[in-house]
Design a protein around this motif. Structure first.
Motif, PDB file in Angstrom:
ATOM      1  N   LEU A 132      49.475  48.734  18.707  1.00  0.00           N
ATOM      2  CA  LEU A 132      50.262  47.653  19.044  1.00  0.00           C
ATOM      3  C   LEU A 132      49.729  46.637  19.444  1.00  0.00           C
ATOM      4  O   LEU A 132      48.522  46.789  20.229  1.00  0.00           O
ATOM      5  CB  LEU A 132      51.366  48.168  20.458  1.00  0.00           C
ATOM      6  N   TYR A 133      50.002  45.393  19.442  1.00  0.00           N
ATOM      7  CA  TYR A 133      49.692  44.301  19.695  1.00  0.00           C
ATOM      8  C   TYR A 133      50.421  43.271  20.547  1.00  0.00           C
ATOM      9  O   TYR A 133      51.539  43.217  19.941  1.00  0.00           O
ATOM     10  CB  TYR A 133      48.792  43.369  18.510  1.00  0.00           C
ATOM     11  N   PHE A 134      50.021  42.674  21.678  1.00  0.00           N
ATOM     12  CA  PHE A 134      50.936  42.005  22.447  1.00  0.00           C
ATOM     13  C   PHE A 134      50.293  40.440  22.487  1.00  0.00           C
ATOM     14  O   PHE A 134      49.176  40.229  22.383  1.00  0.00           O
ATOM     15  CB  PHE A 134      51.171  42.465  23.788  1.00  0.00           C
ATOM     16  N   ALA A 146      45.719  50.071  26.369  1.00  0.00           N
ATOM     17  CA  ALA A 146      46.468  51.036  26.927  1.00  0.00           C
ATOM     18  C   ALA A 146      46.290  52.234  26.145  1.00  0.00           C
ATOM     19  O   ALA A 146      46.511  51.852  24.685  1.00  0.00           O
ATOM     20  CB  ALA A 146      47.974  50.630  27.226  1.00  0.00           C
ATOM     21  N   ASN A 169      48.445  55.593  25.044  1.00  0.00           N
ATOM     22  CA  ASN A 169      49.839  56.209  25.304  1.00  0.00           C
ATOM     23  C   ASN A 169      50.286  55.411  26.462  1.00  0.00           C
ATOM     24  O   ASN A 169      50.682  56.465  27.495  1.00  0.00           O
ATOM     25  CB  ASN A 169      49.193  57.778  25.377  1.00  0.00           C
ATOM     26  N   GLN A 170      50.363  54.371  26.527  1.00  0.00           N
ATOM     27  CA  GLN A 170      51.198  53.619  27.646  1.00  0.00           C
ATOM     28  C   GLN A 170      50.502  53.665  28.917  1.00  0.00           C
ATOM     29  O   GLN A 170      51.262  53.580  29.610  1.00  0.00           O
ATOM     30  CB  GLN A 170      52.797  54.215  27.644  1.00  0.00           C
ATOM     31  N   ALA A 171      49.354  53.925  29.229  1.00  0.00           N
ATOM     32  CA  ALA A 171      48.702  54.103  30.243  1.00  0.00           C
ATOM     33  C   ALA A 171      47.379  53.094  30.198  1.00  0.00           C
ATOM     34  O   ALA A 171      46.522  53.294  29.186  1.00  0.00           O
ATOM     35  CB  ALA A 171      48.227  55.397  30.799  1.00  0.00           C
ATOM     36  N   PHE A 172      47.139  52.384  31.157  1.00  0.00           N
ATOM     37  CA  PHE A 172      45.929  51.360  31.004  1.00  0.00           C
ATOM     38  C   PHE A 172      44.801  52.259  30.942  1.00  0.00           C
ATOM     39  O   PHE A 172      44.618  53.531  31.646  1.00  0.00           O
ATOM     40  CB  PHE A 172      45.704  50.631  32.367  1.00  0.00           C
ATOM     41  N   GLU A 219      48.998  56.345  20.623  1.00  0.00           N
ATOM     42  CA  GLU A 219      49.426  55.033  20.788  1.00  0.00           C
ATOM     43  C   GLU A 219      48.448  54.107  21.250  1.00  0.00           C
ATOM     44  O   GLU A 219      48.352  54.239  22.737  1.00  0.00           O
ATOM     45  CB  GLU A 219      50.783  54.965  21.484  1.00  0.00           C
ATOM     46  N   ALA A 259      47.414  50.395  22.600  1.00  0.00           N
ATOM     47  CA  ALA A 259      47.830  48.617  22.533  1.00  0.00           C
ATOM     48  C   ALA A 259      46.872  47.963  23.133  1.00  0.00           C
ATOM     49  O   ALA A 259      45.952  48.415  23.959  1.00  0.00           O
ATOM     50  CB  ALA A 259      49.000  48.882  23.707  1.00  0.00           C
ATOM     51  N   PHE A 271      45.896  43.871  24.558  1.00  0.00           N
ATOM     52  CA  PHE A 271      46.560  42.981  24.995  1.00  0.00           C
ATOM     53  C   PHE A 271      45.757  42.016  25.833  1.00  0.00           C
ATOM     54  O   PHE A 271      44.768  42.769  26.329  1.00  0.00           O
ATOM     55  CB  PHE A 271      48.083  43.088  25.580  1.00  0.00           C
TER      56      PHE A 271
END
Lengths: 148, 84
Positions: B5-7, B57, B59-62, B74, B76, B78
Motif C-alpha cells: 500500500l502506498y500513501f 508499516a 500489518n498496520q503497525a509502524f 500487508e 505500507a 508512506f
C-alpha cells in the motif's frame, strides 16, 4: 467509554462532550481540544489516511491515555477528505473526576495522535497544492510525555 | 504474495495506491523490499530514493527498516504522518 472514530462528516463538539457526562455523577471535569483548518496561505486541505491502521493507532493512543490517567471516558474523532478553512479536523474530549487528569490526557492524546496516526495533509494554496511536511516540534511534543 | 500500500506522495510518485506482488527470493526485510521495488522503474525510484523521508508499516503497525517481511504481510510505505 473509550471511543475512536474516523469519518468524513463533521462532528458536534457539544454533543460529544454531553455524551461523556450525561446521566453520570462521577465526572467532575471534561477537557476538550478541537483542531481547525487554519487560513492564511491556504484555502483548503485534503486529509488522506490509512483505513484500518488509523483506527488501530488511535485506539492504541487512547488506551495508553486511559492506562496512564484515571479517566471516566474519552472520545477521539478525526476527519478525512477535503476540508475548507474554518472546518473542524479533530476532536479529543476527555472526562475525569478531576481537571488535572483531563487536561493532561487531552494534551497527551493530541501530541501522540499527531505522530502515531497515519494521516497526511495536502494543502491547497494559490500557487497549487503541496503535502505538509512533518514537524520536528511535533515529535518533540510527543516525546516529552516519555521523559516524565 | 505480499500486499503493498502506498500513501500521500509515495502513492503519487509510484502512480498507484497499492499492488499485490510475489515476494522474490532474498527479500526478507522492509529495507530489502524497498531496494527491490526501487529497481522496478523510474517511478518507484523517484518515490523511494529518500529513505529518511519514508516510513513503513507491516500489518498496520509502524516497523523499522530491518523489520522482517514475509508472504501474506500487508506492507505500507508512506511519508512521516501529518495528522491532527
Amino acid at each position: 467509554m473509550i471511543e475512536v472514530r474516523v469519518q468524513r462528516e463533521d462532528f458536534d463538539p457539544g454533543a460529544e462532550i454531553e455524551r461523556l457526562h450525561a446521566g453520570r455523577d462521577d465526572v467532575g471535569a471534561v477537557a476538550s481540544f478541537v483542531g481547525l483548518v487554519r487560513g492564511g496561505a491556504i484555502a483548503a486541505m485534503t486529509l488522506e489516511h490509512y483505513p484500518g491502521m488509523t483506527e488501530r493507532q488511535l485506539r492504541r493512543v487512547a488506551d495508553a491515555a486511559a492506562a496512564r490517567w484515571p479517566l471516566e471516558g474519552l472520545i477521539v474523532v478525526h476527519r478525512f477528505g477535503r476540508l475548507a478553512v474554518g472546518e473542524r479536523i479533530v476532536l479529543v474530549a476527555v472526562a475525569a473526576s478531576h481537571r488535572a487528569a483531563a487536561f493532561e490526557a487531552c494534551a497527551f492524546l493530541m501530541d501522540w495522535l499527531k505522530t502515531q496516526a497515519p494521516f497526511w495533509k495536502r494543502e491547497e494554496t494559490r500557487d497549487g497544492s503541496r503535502w505538509v511536511e512533518a514537524k520536528a516540534a511535533d515529535d518533540a511534543a510527543a516525546a516529552r510525555w516519555l521523559e516524565e | 504474495m505480499i500486499e503493498l500500500l502506498y500513501f500521500a506522495w509515495v502513492r503519487e510518485r509510484i502512480g498507484r495506491d497499492g499492488e499485490r506482488l510475489a515476494l522474490p527470493d532474498g527479500v526478507g526485510t522492509a529495507a530489502q523490499l524497498l531496494d527491490w521495488l526501487e529497481r522496478r522503474g523510474p517511478h518507484y525510484a523517484a518515490a523511494l530514493a529518500e529513505r529518511d523521508r519514508l516510513r513503513i508499516a507491516v500489518n498496520q503497525a509502524f516497523a523499522p527498516l530491518d523489520a522482517p517481511v514475509k508472504p501474506g504481510d500487508e506492507v505500507a510505505i508512506f511519508p512521516p504522518v501529518t495528522g491532527g
